[in-house]
Design a protein around this motif. Structure first.
Motif, PDB file in Angstrom:
ATOM      1  N   LEU A 154       0.588  -1.068   0.260  1.00 45.57           N
ATOM      2  CA  LEU A 154      -0.178  -0.328  -0.105  1.00 45.57           C
ATOM      3  C   LEU A 154       1.228   1.473   0.030  1.00 45.57           C
ATOM      4  O   LEU A 154       0.502   2.509  -0.769  1.00 45.57           O
ATOM      5  N   LEU A 155       2.215   1.196   0.793  1.00 43.47           N
ATOM      6  CA  LEU A 155       2.393   2.489   0.685  1.00 43.47           C
ATOM      7  C   LEU A 155       3.281   2.783  -0.542  1.00 43.47           C
ATOM      8  O   LEU A 155       3.254   4.389  -0.222  1.00 43.47           O
ATOM      9  N   LEU A 156       3.923   2.185  -1.543  1.00 44.63           N
ATOM     10  CA  LEU A 156       4.482   2.143  -2.616  1.00 44.63           C
ATOM     11  C   LEU A 156       3.051   3.350  -3.627  1.00 44.63           C
ATOM     12  O   LEU A 156       3.313   4.710  -3.932  1.00 44.63           O
ATOM     13  N   PRO A 157       2.510   3.238  -3.744  1.00 45.54           N
ATOM     14  CA  PRO A 157       1.198   3.339  -4.511  1.00 45.54           C
ATOM     15  C   PRO A 157       0.796   4.143  -3.555  1.00 45.54           C
ATOM     16  O   PRO A 157       0.003   5.520  -4.430  1.00 45.54           O
ATOM     17  N   LEU A 158       0.713   4.070  -2.140  1.00 47.06           N
ATOM     18  CA  LEU A 158       0.241   6.094  -1.981  1.00 47.06           C
ATOM     19  C   LEU A 158       0.994   7.261  -2.530  1.00 47.06           C
ATOM     20  O   LEU A 158       0.137   7.757  -2.596  1.00 47.06           O
ATOM     21  N   SER A 159       2.154   6.623  -2.035  1.00 46.41           N
ATOM     22  CA  SER A 159       3.343   7.641  -2.817  1.00 46.41           C
ATOM     23  C   SER A 159       2.855   8.150  -3.956  1.00 46.41           C
ATOM     24  O   SER A 159       2.855   9.316  -5.253  1.00 46.41           O
ATOM     25  N   TYR A 160       2.731   6.989  -5.316  1.00 47.22           N
ATOM     26  CA  TYR A 160       2.806   7.686  -6.551  1.00 47.22           C
ATOM     27  C   TYR A 160       1.303   8.017  -6.511  1.00 47.22           C
ATOM     28  O   TYR A 160       0.863   9.140  -7.581  1.00 47.22           O
ATOM     29  N   ALA A 161       0.290   7.808  -6.202  1.00 44.21           N
ATOM     30  CA  ALA A 161      -0.896   7.956  -6.027  1.00 44.21           C
ATOM     31  C   ALA A 161      -1.100   9.857  -5.821  1.00 44.21           C
ATOM     32  O   ALA A 161      -1.986  10.550  -5.973  1.00 44.21           O
ATOM     33  N   ALA A 162      -0.148   9.626  -4.911  1.00 42.95           N
ATOM     34  CA  ALA A 162       0.271  11.306  -4.120  1.00 42.95           C
ATOM     35  C   ALA A 162       1.176  12.075  -5.292  1.00 42.95           C
ATOM     36  O   ALA A 162       0.158  13.638  -5.532  1.00 42.95           O
ATOM     37  N   MET A 163       2.364  11.516  -5.651  1.00 41.20           N
ATOM     38  CA  MET A 163       2.537  12.262  -7.016  1.00 41.20           C
ATOM     39  C   MET A 163       1.557  12.549  -7.937  1.00 41.20           C
ATOM     40  O   MET A 163       1.471  13.777  -8.718  1.00 41.20           O
ATOM     41  N   LEU A 164       0.712  12.459  -8.484  1.00 38.19           N
ATOM     42  CA  LEU A 164      -0.199  12.320  -9.727  1.00 38.19           C
ATOM     43  C   LEU A 164      -1.936  13.174  -9.497  1.00 38.19           C
ATOM     44  O   LEU A 164      -1.954  14.034  -9.800  1.00 38.19           O
ATOM     45  N   GLY A 165      -1.832  13.126  -7.598  1.00 36.43           N
ATOM     46  CA  GLY A 165      -2.599  13.783  -7.739  1.00 36.43           C
ATOM     47  C   GLY A 165      -2.296  15.333  -7.227  1.00 36.43           C
ATOM     48  O   GLY A 165      -2.735  15.937  -8.164  1.00 36.43           O
ATOM     49  N   GLY A 166      -1.184  15.461  -7.359  1.00 37.04           N
ATOM     50  CA  GLY A 166      -0.668  16.087  -7.524  1.00 37.04           C
ATOM     51  C   GLY A 166      -0.203  17.481  -8.397  1.00 37.04           C
ATOM     52  O   GLY A 166       0.187  18.206  -8.879  1.00 37.04           O
ATOM     53  N   THR A 167      -0.612  17.029  -9.996  1.00 35.73           N
ATOM     54  CA  THR A 167      -0.421  17.401 -10.534  1.00 35.73           C
ATOM     55  C   THR A 167      -1.928  17.787 -11.761  1.00 35.73           C
ATOM     56  O   THR A 167      -2.060  18.592 -12.092  1.00 35.73           O
ATOM     57  N   LEU A 168      -3.043  17.369 -10.307  1.00 34.85           N
ATOM     58  CA  LEU A 168      -4.334  18.298 -11.009  1.00 34.85           C
ATOM     59  C   LEU A 168      -4.558  19.272 -10.356  1.00 34.85           C
ATOM     60  O   LEU A 168      -5.224  20.075 -12.261  1.00 34.85           O
ATOM     61  N   THR A 169      -3.003  20.661  -9.341  1.00 32.75           N
ATOM     62  CA  THR A 169      -3.831  21.935 -10.247  1.00 32.75           C
ATOM     63  C   THR A 169      -2.256  22.219  -9.293  1.00 32.75           C
ATOM     64  O   THR A 169      -0.766  21.728  -9.322  1.00 32.75           O
ATOM     65  N   LEU A 213      -6.487  14.506 -14.242  1.00 30.56           N
ATOM     66  CA  LEU A 213      -7.290  13.495 -13.801  1.00 30.56           C
ATOM     67  C   LEU A 213      -7.696  12.311 -14.723  1.00 30.56           C
ATOM     68  O   LEU A 213      -7.181  11.438 -14.451  1.00 30.56           O
ATOM     69  N   LEU A 214      -6.805  12.446 -15.709  1.00 32.82           N
ATOM     70  CA  LEU A 214      -6.807  11.658 -16.352  1.00 32.82           C
ATOM     71  C   LEU A 214      -5.633  10.657 -16.494  1.00 32.82           C
ATOM     72  O   LEU A 214      -5.596   9.231 -16.194  1.00 32.82           O
ATOM     73  N   GLY A 215      -4.079  10.506 -16.100  1.00 27.61           N
ATOM     74  CA  GLY A 215      -3.030  10.036 -15.656  1.00 27.61           C
ATOM     75  C   GLY A 215      -3.388   9.740 -14.091  1.00 27.61           C
ATOM     76  O   GLY A 215      -2.411   8.498 -13.610  1.00 27.61           O
ATOM     77  N   LEU A 216      -4.628  10.507 -13.375  1.00 20.95           N
ATOM     78  CA  LEU A 216      -4.546   9.720 -11.617  1.00 20.95           C
ATOM     79  C   LEU A 216      -5.277   8.287 -12.432  1.00 20.95           C
ATOM     80  O   LEU A 216      -4.995   7.388 -12.032  1.00 20.95           O
ATOM     81  N   GLY A 217      -6.206   8.633 -13.227  1.00 21.10           N
ATOM     82  CA  GLY A 217      -7.141   7.944 -13.173  1.00 21.10           C
ATOM     83  C   GLY A 217      -6.482   6.627 -13.509  1.00 21.10           C
ATOM     84  O   GLY A 217      -6.772   5.694 -13.330  1.00 21.10           O
ATOM     85  N   VAL A 218      -5.674   6.556 -14.368  1.00 24.39           N
ATOM     86  CA  VAL A 218      -5.063   5.113 -15.085  1.00 24.39           C
ATOM     87  C   VAL A 218      -4.215   4.905 -13.937  1.00 24.39           C
ATOM     88  O   VAL A 218      -3.993   3.649 -14.284  1.00 24.39           O
TER      89      VAL A 218
END
Length: 613
Positions: free
Chosen positions: A144-159, A191-196
């Protein structure tokens, strides 16, 4: 095509980078030791690397290093208040009994939060929550922890405010092509990148991730043993002093299937004491019996019923917990199927005592001696730590969890400062807002938050220092000078020039993809902010030279630099999960390389669709 000249300086630094990566991937020595070795090599080879002793130690004072250390402390402070446990309980209600739904919900939460606040504090707050969720669902935190980091990075590209890298890229874009980023200008692409990314991380990524760290199972909580296991302190005038276990058992108000599990004396533990064991004053006896019955009898027998925490008695501390607990399942074909629990001879056969039996979701704590075992039954044994292998090696039972008494120290009420929860939340919010509005750098804001937590009693100084994964700090501090060497020697410029030369031989879409890939690779070596500073001007020049939209190239570099998946070094959230997840260096490449390749194509096509070339 004229290739840029390779100087000796560039070759030496490329050689160091290659050797460091080789050591990281093979795990020949620990990553932090490799990083410290790199510092030494850079200084020894200063004539070629351009890194002297003073520069070599700048990694320890770098904002990224300070930020990571401070975030570990802030994370511990929030965890001490129990806030993340409540958030975890909310996710558990949504996910119910589905680990995959829990994973997806966690990733959506991390990505969404990282879009409105900086992704670094998001990961800091969520690390303890994710670790608790892993324990609840009995899966490795590594999943879970590595996906957490990756998802947060992808979320950082939203705004615009999702990460410092995007803010820096906006400044450079405004200066060079008069096009700063607006707050939600690229949210649809993000959002496209985060969803993928979420789909990949909750499916393929889970299969690629190893289980480096075993989940911590709180069997006391899981089987509600606090109600049926008591800890009694024998005072000096108690009638139990001088009695054998047999006599003491007769004196205590316990049934025939209930017994004294252990005696703790002067720090030593005597598991399953024999019938002739003689009790002494100031012993602690651990008894399987109904707490209410014992509570009524304790004053008559001059006993203290101890809480589930350490208790000071004069010059000595009575330890918490009830020893080592082992959970086992009865498999199909076991010789124990059809036998009564009371006939197992657990003490003689397994050197253990049965505390509870679970069948079809029902937990049985009392009068289970006549219960006939069935396939799939779960039993909880209490044993000495040295006897766990006896249960592990038997073919009639499958060991599913082991929990030592140290796990349960955290159940003491003094450890969780629930009354400081609002203060902790306010401090975290302050750190985020101060950094988001540019009043202070994220590093200074985070350090200020740590000071505020200590001053307000959310966190003790010793707890703050113990929360830091120092091997991660040394790893980051040791590798930052290598990125400096790559810049000082001209190695980074050489790579950029090579790409610029190749651009003349490719169609525009391939050039756009090439810049994305180059930025994604460089950000793992020279860090994201340095990557955008180096590559955005070159990308703009190449775009203008081939007659395409330069803003599309700015976005390609920015998005690639903001999503560093290949190594733990590329982004600070990767380093924050590196220690708690027990990861090896190669784990990031194994999971991150396919994701990076997918996003390279998705982001490139998305930029073409939304902004054109």
């Amino acid at each position: 095509m004229a290739l840029p000249t390779l100087t000796t300086d560039v070759l030496v630094v490329f050689g160091l980078v290659g050797v460091a990566i080789l050591f990281f991937v093979t795990d020949y020595v620990r990553p932090d030791v490799t990083a410290l070795s790199v510092i030494v090599a850079l200084v020894v080879l200063e004539p070629w690397t351009g890194v002297g002793a003073e520069q070599a130690f700048m990694g320890f004072a770098n904002t990224a290093t300070v930020t990571v250390a401070a975030m570990y402390m802030l994370s511990e402070g929030v965890h001490r208040t129990g806030v993340v446990r409540r958030l975890g309980a909310f996710i558990t209600r949504i996910a119910q009994d589905s680990p995959s739904r829990m994973t997806q919900t966690t990733l959506v939460l991390a990505g969404g939060l990282a879009g409105v606040v900086n992704n670094t504090p998001v990961v800091a707050v969520l690390i303890p929550m994710v670790t608790d969720l892993a324990d609840t669902y009995r899966i490795s935190p590594s999943k879970l922890l590595l996906p957490l980091s990756y998802a947060a990075m992808l979320g950082g590209t939203l705004t615009l405010i999702g990460s410092s890298t995007i803010l820096l890229a906006s400044t450079i874009s405004a200066r060079l092509i008069d096009h700063p980023f607006s707050m939600f200008e690229f949210t649809h692409l993000g959002l496209l990148g985060l969803g993928v990314g979420i789909v990949y991380l909750s499916t393929i990524g889970q299969r690629l991730l190893p289980s480096r760290v075993a989940p911590s199972i709180d069997l006391i909580e899981l089987f509600d043993l606090r109600t049926y296991v008591s800890r009694l302190y024998i005072r000096e005038r108690s009638p139990l002093v001088g009695q054998t276990i047999v006599k003491a058992t007769e004196s205590l108000p316990i049934n025939s299937d209930q017994q004294i599990l252990e005696v703790v004396r002067d720090g030593d533990r005597y598991a399953a004491p024999g019938p002739d064991f003689v009790l002494e004053a100031r012993d602690v006896i651990i008894v399987r019996a109904d707490q209410e019955t014992l509570r009524a009898a304790a004053p008559t027998l001059d006993l203290w019923q101890l809480p589930w925490m350490s208790v000071a008695d004069r010059d000595r501390t009575v330890p918490a917990g009830i020893g080592t607990l082992v959970e086992v399942k009865v498999p199909n074909g076991s010789d124990l199927v059809g036998q009564a629990v009371g006939s197992l001879g657990a003490r003689e056969r397994y050197k253990a005592t049965i505390l509870a039996v679970q069948r079809n979701g029902e937990i049985i704590h009392e009068q289970f001696d006549d219960l006939v075992l069935e396939r799939g039954d779960t039993l909880v044994f209490r044993t000495a730590s040295g006897n766990v292998d006896v249960l592990r090696d038997t073919t009639n039972l499958i060991l599913t969890a082991v929990a030592g008494s140290g796990k349960f120290e955290g159940t003491a009420t003094g450890k969780v400062r629930a009354n400081r929860a609002p203060v902790a939340v306010a401090i975290i919010a302050g750190v985020v807002l101060i950094a988001a509005f540019g009043l202070l750098s994220i590093a200074i804001a985070a350090l200020g938050g740590v000071v505020a937590m200590i001053v307000t009693g959310v966190l003790e100084p010793d707890e703050a220092y113990e929360a830091i994964s120092w091997n991660v700090i040394f790893l980051l501090a040791g590798m930052i000078p290598l990125g400096m060497a790559l810049e000082n020697s001209g190695g980074a410029t050489w790579i950029a020039q090579l790409v610029a030369e190749l651009a003349g031989l490719m169609p525009p879409v391939a050039v756009l993809l090439l810049f994305y890939v180059l930025a994604a690779l460089l950000t793992n070596i020279i860090l994201p902010n340095a990557t955008v500073v180096l590559l955005i001007p070159i990308a703009i020049d190449v775009a203008l030279a081939i007659g395409v939209n330069p803003f599309s190239f700015v976005l390609a570099v920015t998005f690639a630099a903001s999503t560093s998946f290949l190594t733990p070094l590329g982004y600070q959230t990767n380093l924050m999960v590196f220690g708690p997840g027990g990861y090896e260096f190669s784990d990031f490449f194994r999971v991150g390389a396919p994701l990076q390749a997918i996003l390279a194509v998705v982001t490139t096509l998305g930029i073409m669709l939304f902004w054109g070339l």
